[in-house]
Design a protein around this motif. Sequence first.
Motif, short mmCIF file in Angstrom:
data_model
loop_
_atom_site.label_atom_id
_atom_site.label_comp_id
_atom_site.label_asym_id
_atom_site.label_seq_id
_atom_site.Cartn_x
_atom_site.Cartn_y
_atom_site.Cartn_z
N GLY A 230 17.06 -17.24 -6.80
CA GLY A 230 15.61 -17.15 -6.69
C GLY A 230 15.17 -16.27 -5.53
N GLN A 231 15.98 -16.22 -4.47
CA GLN A 231 15.61 -15.40 -3.31
C GLN A 231 16.04 -13.95 -3.47
OE1 GLN A 231 16.91 -16.96 0.46
NE2 GLN A 231 15.87 -15.38 1.63
N TYR A 232 17.27 -13.73 -3.89
CA TYR A 232 17.82 -12.37 -3.90
C TYR A 232 18.09 -11.82 -5.30
CZ TYR A 232 18.63 -13.23 1.06
OH TYR A 232 18.46 -13.53 2.40
N GLY A 233 17.84 -12.63 -6.34
CA GLY A 233 18.15 -12.19 -7.69
C GLY A 233 19.65 -12.18 -7.94
N THR A 234 20.05 -11.79 -9.14
CA THR A 234 21.48 -11.73 -9.44
C THR A 234 22.19 -10.71 -8.56
OG1 THR A 234 21.09 -10.11 -11.20
CG2 THR A 234 21.11 -12.42 -11.84
N TYR A 309 22.03 -7.47 -11.29
CA TYR A 309 23.27 -7.08 -10.62
C TYR A 309 24.12 -6.14 -11.46
CZ TYR A 309 28.22 -7.53 -9.41
OH TYR A 309 29.54 -7.28 -9.14
N GLU A 310 24.32 -6.48 -12.74
CA GLU A 310 25.22 -5.66 -13.56
C GLU A 310 24.71 -4.23 -13.69
OE1 GLU A 310 24.63 -8.85 -14.26
OE2 GLU A 310 26.69 -9.58 -14.01
N SER A 311 23.39 -4.06 -13.85
CA SER A 311 22.83 -2.71 -13.96
C SER A 311 22.93 -1.97 -12.64
CB SER A 311 21.36 -2.79 -14.40
OG SER A 311 21.22 -3.61 -15.54
N ILE A 312 22.64 -2.66 -11.55
CA ILE A 312 22.69 -2.03 -10.22
C ILE A 312 24.13 -1.68 -9.87
CG2 ILE A 312 22.32 -2.46 -7.75
CD1 ILE A 312 19.87 -4.18 -8.64
N TRP A 313 25.08 -2.58 -10.19
CA TRP A 313 26.49 -2.25 -9.96
C TRP A 313 26.89 -1.00 -10.74
CZ3 TRP A 313 29.34 -2.44 -14.52
CH2 TRP A 313 30.62 -1.85 -14.40
N ALA A 314 26.55 -0.97 -12.03
CA ALA A 314 27.04 0.10 -12.90
C ALA A 314 26.48 1.46 -12.49
CB ALA A 314 26.70 -0.20 -14.35
N LEU A 315 25.19 1.51 -12.21
CA LEU A 315 24.58 2.76 -11.76
C LEU A 315 24.95 3.05 -10.31
CD1 LEU A 315 21.14 2.08 -13.40
CD2 LEU A 315 22.55 4.09 -13.93
N GLY A 316 25.13 1.97 -9.53
CA GLY A 316 25.40 2.12 -8.10
C GLY A 316 26.86 2.37 -7.82
N ASP A 335 15.04 0.69 -20.03
CA ASP A 335 14.15 -0.29 -20.66
C ASP A 335 13.25 0.37 -21.70
OD1 ASP A 335 15.10 -2.46 -19.24
OD2 ASP A 335 13.43 -2.54 -17.83
N ASP A 336 12.74 1.54 -21.38
CA ASP A 336 11.81 2.22 -22.28
C ASP A 336 12.51 2.85 -23.48
OD1 ASP A 336 9.09 2.79 -22.79
OD2 ASP A 336 9.36 4.87 -22.14
N ILE A 337 13.66 3.48 -23.23
CA ILE A 337 14.42 4.12 -24.30
C ILE A 337 15.05 3.08 -25.21
CG2 ILE A 337 16.42 5.61 -24.79
CD1 ILE A 337 15.86 6.92 -22.00
N GLY A 338 15.39 1.92 -24.62
CA GLY A 338 15.98 0.84 -25.38
C GLY A 338 17.48 0.92 -25.50
N VAL A 339 18.17 1.03 -24.35
CA VAL A 339 19.63 1.06 -24.34
C VAL A 339 20.18 0.02 -23.37
CG1 VAL A 339 19.98 3.45 -25.09
CG2 VAL A 339 19.57 2.97 -22.66
N ASP A 340 21.40 -0.40 -23.64
CA ASP A 340 22.09 -1.41 -22.83
C ASP A 340 22.34 -0.86 -21.43
OD1 ASP A 340 23.79 -3.32 -21.77
OD2 ASP A 340 25.40 -2.99 -23.21
N SER A 341 21.85 -1.57 -20.43
CA SER A 341 21.96 -1.08 -19.05
C SER A 341 23.29 -1.43 -18.40
CB SER A 341 20.80 -1.61 -18.20
OG SER A 341 20.83 -3.02 -18.12
N ILE A 342 24.25 -1.93 -19.18
CA ILE A 342 25.66 -1.96 -18.76
C ILE A 342 26.41 -0.83 -19.46
CG2 ILE A 342 27.82 -3.26 -18.77
CD1 ILE A 342 26.17 -5.83 -18.58
N GLU A 343 26.30 -0.77 -20.78
CA GLU A 343 27.05 0.21 -21.56
C GLU A 343 26.75 1.64 -21.13
OE1 GLU A 343 29.98 1.18 -23.95
OE2 GLU A 343 29.26 -0.89 -24.09
#
Length: 566
Positions: A230-234, A309-316, A335-343
């Motif tokens: 709740g404080q820091y998110g995933t 976390y998973e999206s930030i890890w993958a891009l980061g 989010d807008d294009i509609g693609v999996d932000s892990i894949e």
Amino acid sequence: MTDLSTSIEDVPADWAGHGGRGLTSTIVAAEVEPTCHPLGKNNKLVFAPGLLSGTTAANSGRLSCGAKSPLTGTIKEANAGGTSAQMLARLGVKAIIIEGMPEGDTWYNLHLSEDSITINEETELIGKGNFAVAEAVENRFTKKTGVITIGPAGEMKLAAANISVKDPDSKMRSNGRGGLGAVMGSKKIKFISVAETTRKVEIAEPEAFKTANRAFAKALIDNPISQALGQYGTNVLVNIINEAGALPTKNFTTGQFEGHEKISGETMHDTIVARGGKPSHNCHPGCVIKCSQVFNGPDKQYRTSGFEYESIWALGADCCVDDLDYVAEADNLMDDIGVDSIEIPVAFGVAMEAGVLEFGDGAGICRMLKEDIAKGTPLGRIIGNGAGSVGRAFGVTRVPVVKNQAIPAYDPRAIKGIGITYATSTQGADHTMGYTIATNILGVGGSVDPLTHEGQVELSRNLQIATAAIDSTGMCLFIAFAALDDATCLPSLIDMLNARFGIALTADDVVSLGQYILKTERAFNQAAGFTNLDDRLPEFFAEEPIAPHNVVWDMSGEEIDTFWNF
């Protein structure tokens, strides 16, 4: 969709006890030929709210979606928050089954109301992004109308296309994995709208339900990991997993990222606060953990929400981008294009290894999302079809996939329990199928050393069984932290199910439900041609030691195969 007809049917007796993932997988297994083409007329797309959806139960707003996956070729279920699961349940909808496909090029939308479901021709929103769809649907109906939509990626039937669900702030939550947006695109459905209703879900024993829900919500709120989320998110996990030496970096070549502090949950929290965003936020009504957030840019204007976390890890870390603003921009574009932000970010990591972009080029990722993937250029389609597609196109051998689905944010060499989950999951590599990080790293529900073989198969098996059952209730996976550590949590959940339906489930019944789901999914995959040899990690994990522990994936095939001994 073949003849544009609709019908409303009573729930078959054999399906009445199922919801969410249990129901989507049951229907797909019963009605879809396992060897069919995922984008052909014989696949079916199923949406199902959970058993507790539409009630006041805390954290019960997940919507399951199922089909045969065009990415993996396996059975698939993905679930998301947002408002639609609760709205469908209040309308009395147990499931939506979409079958067949239209012959022409005309696109359609579906609209559900209290007394009907209609198929309508759609012209205005074809080619539009998900945010434009949500705004247009709200203008056609009301602000509170539920929206389930695909972006341009789904229209192009890219294998990494997701299905997005509008959240309470009219932003997107995603049925992210497995390319189910491509299946919806193959049916020529741009969006599904769900009308507001004043109806309520009938509770068999209201007072018992209220009592159980109070105990359940208290267990969630009091749990220390819930509080950290709740404080820091995933994204609180970046520093934790980096310290464990299991943060896959530079296309899985090392386990620690030099720029981890710059993309950490703590840094993200401080940035959100400084820019006037929301550090704690819910993805669906009734959530008490509130691990989502709203992230603003340097101009203090909205950039993205549900910054995971998973999206930030993958891009980061995986793409070596240490600037949260580039990561946030890319997240919003996905989010807008509609693609999996892990894949898609893992696919970018493989593309970077191939020399398509330099590692660390956040601006280049954003540019290619807008100019290539969103527009469907040949390169955009290669990346938009996922990490395996990029590896095949460019001859890269370090391609982190299982059953062609990208491996998420925990390196299996350094956390062997999650490696068992990746290998044995019925749906390709997916951390949420059996989240051993809880016990391997966080010490929840006991402790299993992440670097040893002992106990890993049993840990993954038990968590995969439990998760399949949780995915059937409409509950968020994050209730598992309290369920593993608080003796009042799981009994309260079972009490809610019993009070909701006037039944007498036991803990053993919940375990049996989870086992049934896994076996049903596995039987579909076996009929589709999958064998135990598909339950394996890519060979580079066994050949390339990962720093700082300098360990390899050394769980044998014989050990992995014991997973199914139940």
